[in-house]
Design an enzyme around this catalytic site. Sequence first.
Site: not given
Length: 596
Positions: A121, A142, A154, A192
């Site tokens: 992440s 991701h 992602e 994130n």
Amino acid sequence: MAREFTSVGVVGLGTMGAGIVEVFARNGIEVVAVEISETAVERGRATLTGSTDRAVAKGKLAPADRDALLARVNWQVGLDALHSVDLVIEAVPEHLDLKQRIFAELDRVCKPETILATNTSSLSVTEISVATTRPNQVIGIHFFNPAPVMKLVEIVRTVVTSAEVVADVEALCERLGKVDVTISDRAGFIANALLFGYLNHAVSMLESRYATREDIDAAMKLGCGLPMGPLALMDLIGLDTAYEILDTMYRRGGRDRRHAPVPLIKQMVTAGLLGRKSGRGFYTYERPGSPVVVPDEQTPVTTESALADGTHGIAKVGVVGSGTMATGIIEVFAKAGYEVVSVTRGAEKSAKVFEAVKTSLNKGVVRGKLGEADRDAALGRITWSATLEHLADVDLVVEAVVEELSVKKALFASLDEICKPGVVLATTTSSLPVIEVAMATQRPADVVGLHFFNPAPIMPLVEIVQTIRTSAETTTTAKAVCAKLGKTGVVCGDRSGFIVNALLFPYLNDAVKMLEASYSTADDIDHAMKLGCGYPMGPFELLDVVGLDVSLAIQRELYLELREPGFAPAPLLEHLVTAGYLGRKTGRGFRDHTRR
Ligand SMILES: NC(=O)c1ccc[n+]([C@@H]2O[C@H](COP(=O)([O-])OP(=O)(O)OC[C@H]3O[C@@H](n4cnc5c(N)ncnc54)[C@H](O)[C@@H]3O)[C@@H](O)[C@H]2O)c1
């Protein structure tokens, strides 16, 4: 022709890994699922069985398909089992040295053409890739939690990832029914980077006892329409994982203090309170891994009767103002059975408000939500006045006049002279200090903030703002009144932005900064937050709806009060406002709304 992936490996079967196994197996791909021990394999297998059984119970998966799905998974201990897969996704804990060790080992074990992917992440995919002899075949994939549900992936391309590998992985994501955004290797990627500052801030609110966990979570769910509150989300992510992500983002992302993990997180991790996976985090769960929250010692014990007692004696309510908020609030109180005295600055304004309330109630009738008799009764409960003296016998006053401190202070001074003793005096201010207004009266203990959201008849949330002088009785009454209005009242301190705006606007501002830095496009950022985090609108859609001028003003207030460097308004936001691009209301903001 994109590469055909017939078998993939997943390393680490925790919160994310087990979900990723399900995503592949559901889509007809053979999976070799690897852990460090038999116990860990069993835990991963139990997660998958539990999840697929739930899907069968809900009628979303046929029993035969479940069996076929489970048969596609080959459970193994150790990386050696991955020798012939086409792609490996690593989902072990967020530690660079561990991931580098695993990638070096994968490089040795896997076929030369195998693509090696990390689900990290926040760590650098580039740094992970150089642990192998094939960095051009290393990529970030991701997934979002829960992986089988969230649509976004992602795809993180480093400076050496080959274009062919990127294209193959993009095609694979499409086959998995996911929507991908391809971005470069930056701490936190899109989602994130925008999410974790907000989550950390929410934890700091709890740590400083600014509001309770239930109120912080309810505020963000009901005020912003988020699928879950920030603290419940931290529990879902896992506090250990969240800690590592924040810590890495702090170190990699320019040492923004907003990413320095709040001390409470580390304490909880040390104490083994990891969230859902350990059965306890900010909330307590039925058992480890269960999504069902059970009451614990922090669960509030507000009984129905305590709430009913709180409204005792409040029958007549004064509402001062004639704008959007006042109009909505008049309607809300009248519909809930209160007698309402509306005070505006003249008969003309009263007539306008009357028309607006009537129109809104009529809409309710047309939609079948309100009977004609109820509409007439609600209208009949409102008296229209242009003199504050008519508030002499009300039990509660809600002020919703222009957002100017001098005007509000003068009004509260008058209310202090006119209203009977013991009356609750409330302000709907969204940005001014409530204590300033309270101190304009001789009875600050009776003054409270009641921050309704727009449109008041629809939005289910009210922030109850208590100053350091507000009495406990006043707060209880405010809570009880909100409950009677059918709203959720959340209690917070008297700080700029209260709960919702303080958590929402810095995130929007960060999205503008990300766009300004050309890391991604407005469309991809909006996509990422909607499909990765379940937000009802992306940040740029929301900014255009709220208005860029309003957003900038709120962000400035937050910055000035909290002096947090990370809260400084994004220069691009300032420029757009200066250029008159204020959002939907002017036809142009981040997007051009005049062209369809
Ligand atoms: N939790 C989230 O919401 C989330 C979302 C997206 C991405 N991620 C990322 O996914 C990765 C995994 O996070 P998580 O939350 O699933 O962690 P987790 O702690 O729930 O699971 C990690 C698993 O890896 C296993 N493991 C450890 N060392 C191993 C090894 N050498 N070989 C095989 N297995 C090993 C552990 O036994 C554990 O089951 C992290 O990089 C994290 O940043 C997490």
